[in-house]
Design a protein around this motif. Sequence first.
Motif, PDB file in Angstrom:
ATOM      1  N   PRO A 164      11.710  -4.059   0.863  1.00  0.00           N
ATOM      2  CA  PRO A 164      10.630  -4.185  -0.124  1.00  0.00           C
ATOM      3  C   PRO A 164       9.279  -3.902   0.533  1.00  0.00           C
ATOM      4  O   PRO A 164       9.081  -4.181   1.712  1.00  0.00           O
ATOM      5  CB  PRO A 164      10.724  -5.647  -0.572  1.00  0.00           C
ATOM      6  CG  PRO A 164      11.369  -6.351   0.578  1.00  0.00           C
ATOM      7  CD  PRO A 164      12.281  -5.348   1.222  1.00  0.00           C
ATOM      8  N   LEU A 165       8.392  -3.317  -0.240  1.00  0.00           N
ATOM      9  CA  LEU A 165       7.013  -3.091   0.204  1.00  0.00           C
ATOM     10  C   LEU A 165       6.127  -4.159  -0.426  1.00  0.00           C
ATOM     11  O   LEU A 165       6.167  -4.356  -1.651  1.00  0.00           O
ATOM     12  CB  LEU A 165       6.506  -1.719  -0.254  1.00  0.00           C
ATOM     13  CG  LEU A 165       6.907  -0.499   0.542  1.00  0.00           C
ATOM     14  CD1 LEU A 165       6.485   0.771  -0.199  1.00  0.00           C
ATOM     15  CD2 LEU A 165       6.286  -0.518   1.923  1.00  0.00           C
ATOM     16  N   LYS A 166       5.364  -4.861   0.376  1.00  0.00           N
ATOM     17  CA  LYS A 166       4.402  -5.832  -0.158  1.00  0.00           C
ATOM     18  C   LYS A 166       3.173  -5.069  -0.645  1.00  0.00           C
ATOM     19  O   LYS A 166       2.920  -3.940  -0.228  1.00  0.00           O
ATOM     20  CB  LYS A 166       4.014  -6.831   0.932  1.00  0.00           C
ATOM     21  CG  LYS A 166       5.176  -7.698   1.381  1.00  0.00           C
ATOM     22  CD  LYS A 166       4.753  -8.640   2.489  1.00  0.00           C
ATOM     23  CE  LYS A 166       5.943  -9.419   3.003  1.00  0.00           C
ATOM     24  NZ  LYS A 166       5.634 -10.179   4.223  1.00  0.00           N
ATOM     25  N   ASP A 167       2.406  -5.710  -1.515  1.00  0.00           N
ATOM     26  CA  ASP A 167       1.181  -5.084  -2.017  1.00  0.00           C
ATOM     27  C   ASP A 167       0.298  -4.639  -0.856  1.00  0.00           C
ATOM     28  O   ASP A 167       0.073  -5.403   0.084  1.00  0.00           O
ATOM     29  CB  ASP A 167       0.387  -6.065  -2.902  1.00  0.00           C
ATOM     30  CG  ASP A 167       1.047  -6.278  -4.256  1.00  0.00           C
ATOM     31  OD1 ASP A 167       1.880  -5.435  -4.644  1.00  0.00           O
ATOM     32  OD2 ASP A 167       0.720  -7.277  -4.919  1.00  0.00           O
ATOM     33  N   GLY A 168      -0.154  -3.410  -0.890  1.00  0.00           N
ATOM     34  CA  GLY A 168      -1.050  -2.875   0.131  1.00  0.00           C
ATOM     35  C   GLY A 168      -0.348  -2.310   1.345  1.00  0.00           C
ATOM     36  O   GLY A 168      -0.991  -1.733   2.222  1.00  0.00           O
ATOM     37  N   GLU A 169       0.958  -2.463   1.451  1.00  0.00           N
ATOM     38  CA  GLU A 169       1.681  -1.943   2.611  1.00  0.00           C
ATOM     39  C   GLU A 169       2.007  -0.464   2.442  1.00  0.00           C
ATOM     40  O   GLU A 169       2.383  -0.017   1.366  1.00  0.00           O
ATOM     41  CB  GLU A 169       3.014  -2.694   2.820  1.00  0.00           C
ATOM     42  CG  GLU A 169       2.882  -4.012   3.505  1.00  0.00           C
ATOM     43  CD  GLU A 169       4.229  -4.613   3.866  1.00  0.00           C
ATOM     44  OE1 GLU A 169       4.269  -5.342   4.870  1.00  0.00           O
ATOM     45  OE2 GLU A 169       5.230  -4.373   3.168  1.00  0.00           O
ATOM     46  N   ALA A 207       8.292   9.040  11.698  1.00  0.00           N
ATOM     47  CA  ALA A 207       8.479   9.619  13.032  1.00  0.00           C
ATOM     48  C   ALA A 207       9.820  10.339  13.122  1.00  0.00           C
ATOM     49  O   ALA A 207       9.951  11.341  13.815  1.00  0.00           O
ATOM     50  CB  ALA A 207       8.391   8.530  14.087  1.00  0.00           C
ATOM     51  N   SER A 208      10.825   9.812  12.410  1.00  0.00           N
ATOM     52  CA  SER A 208      12.124  10.477  12.380  1.00  0.00           C
ATOM     53  C   SER A 208      12.807  10.128  11.067  1.00  0.00           C
ATOM     54  O   SER A 208      12.484   9.129  10.435  1.00  0.00           O
ATOM     55  CB  SER A 208      13.001  10.043  13.559  1.00  0.00           C
ATOM     56  OG  SER A 208      13.340   8.685  13.435  1.00  0.00           O
ATOM     57  N   GLY A 209      13.737  10.945  10.664  1.00  0.00           N
ATOM     58  CA  GLY A 209      14.434  10.729   9.407  1.00  0.00           C
ATOM     59  C   GLY A 209      13.550  11.070   8.226  1.00  0.00           C
ATOM     60  O   GLY A 209      12.492  11.689   8.367  1.00  0.00           O
ATOM     61  N   ALA A 210      13.986  10.663   7.061  1.00  0.00           N
ATOM     62  CA  ALA A 210      13.220  10.885   5.831  1.00  0.00           C
ATOM     63  C   ALA A 210      12.893   9.519   5.246  1.00  0.00           C
ATOM     64  O   ALA A 210      13.779   8.690   5.037  1.00  0.00           O
ATOM     65  CB  ALA A 210      14.033  11.713   4.845  1.00  0.00           C
ATOM     66  N   ARG A 211      11.614   9.290   4.987  1.00  0.00           N
ATOM     67  CA  ARG A 211      11.164   8.004   4.451  1.00  0.00           C
ATOM     68  C   ARG A 211      10.546   8.240   3.088  1.00  0.00           C
ATOM     69  O   ARG A 211       9.747   9.156   2.896  1.00  0.00           O
ATOM     70  CB  ARG A 211      10.149   7.348   5.390  1.00  0.00           C
ATOM     71  CG  ARG A 211       9.763   5.946   4.982  1.00  0.00           C
ATOM     72  CD  ARG A 211       8.941   5.272   6.063  1.00  0.00           C
ATOM     73  NE  ARG A 211       7.596   5.791   6.120  1.00  0.00           N
ATOM     74  CZ  ARG A 211       6.532   5.236   5.524  1.00  0.00           C
ATOM     75  NH1 ARG A 211       6.663   4.136   4.823  1.00  0.00           N
ATOM     76  NH2 ARG A 211       5.348   5.785   5.644  1.00  0.00           N
ATOM     77  N   TYR A 212      10.936   7.417   2.124  1.00  0.00           N
ATOM     78  CA  TYR A 212      10.427   7.502   0.757  1.00  0.00           C
ATOM     79  C   TYR A 212       9.864   6.143   0.378  1.00  0.00           C
ATOM     80  O   TYR A 212      10.441   5.107   0.720  1.00  0.00           O
ATOM     81  CB  TYR A 212      11.556   7.863  -0.214  1.00  0.00           C
ATOM     82  CG  TYR A 212      12.226   9.175   0.082  1.00  0.00           C
ATOM     83  CD1 TYR A 212      11.792  10.345  -0.512  1.00  0.00           C
ATOM     84  CD2 TYR A 212      13.296   9.241   0.972  1.00  0.00           C
ATOM     85  CE1 TYR A 212      12.412  11.562  -0.243  1.00  0.00           C
ATOM     86  CE2 TYR A 212      13.922  10.448   1.249  1.00  0.00           C
ATOM     87  CZ  TYR A 212      13.477  11.597   0.644  1.00  0.00           C
ATOM     88  OH  TYR A 212      14.092  12.794   0.918  1.00  0.00           O
ATOM     89  N   VAL A 213       8.737   6.129  -0.325  1.00  0.00           N
ATOM     90  CA  VAL A 213       8.118   4.878  -0.760  1.00  0.00           C
ATOM     91  C   VAL A 213       7.653   5.007  -2.203  1.00  0.00           C
ATOM     92  O   VAL A 213       7.361   6.102  -2.696  1.00  0.00           O
ATOM     93  CB  VAL A 213       6.917   4.488   0.138  1.00  0.00           C
ATOM     94  CG1 VAL A 213       7.362   4.207   1.559  1.00  0.00           C
ATOM     95  CG2 VAL A 213       5.840   5.551   0.120  1.00  0.00           C
ATOM     96  N   GLY A 214       7.567   3.846  -2.843  1.00  0.00           N
ATOM     97  CA  GLY A 214       7.030   3.796  -4.198  1.00  0.00           C
ATOM     98  C   GLY A 214       7.628   2.640  -4.970  1.00  0.00           C
ATOM     99  O   GLY A 214       8.726   2.164  -4.666  1.00  0.00           O
TER     100      GLY A 214
END
Length: 135
Positions: free
Chosen positions: A112-117, A88-95
């Motif tokens: 941390p990202l949990k499995d499936g999140e 929604a705002s800023g820059a978000r990176y995942v992986g």
Amino acid sequence: MIRPLFVAGLAVLALAACEKKTEAPKPAPTPDNLAQTPPPATPAAAEPKQIVYACADGSVLKATYPDDKTAVIDYGDKTRTLTVAMSASGARYVGEGLQWWTKGMTEGMVAPLKDGEDVASAKPVECMAPSDAGK
């Protein structure tokens, strides 16, 4: 008598101005003259800037942005390559089990990202960089 000579002189000047000038043809490339011609200069790619963040839990996070869709994060004892994700705002990176969410270049949150999140449910750790980090 002067008038016809004047008109004739103008006509000669006009024709001379319209005359097509030709340049000597350039020689065809040969191995000898190719070796003497330096290759065209190519602009060097800009080195991606690394920003070092101090996190609230005492850890250090290093973020490098090689392009506008990727963040390479050194955090903990791992280096992870994250890709840009919707925010929604800023820059978000995942992986690679991590979420890095920044606002500008001086504030960020890592979680941390949990499995499936797709969005981290864990409480994020706030990280700050020097105020001149984005410059």
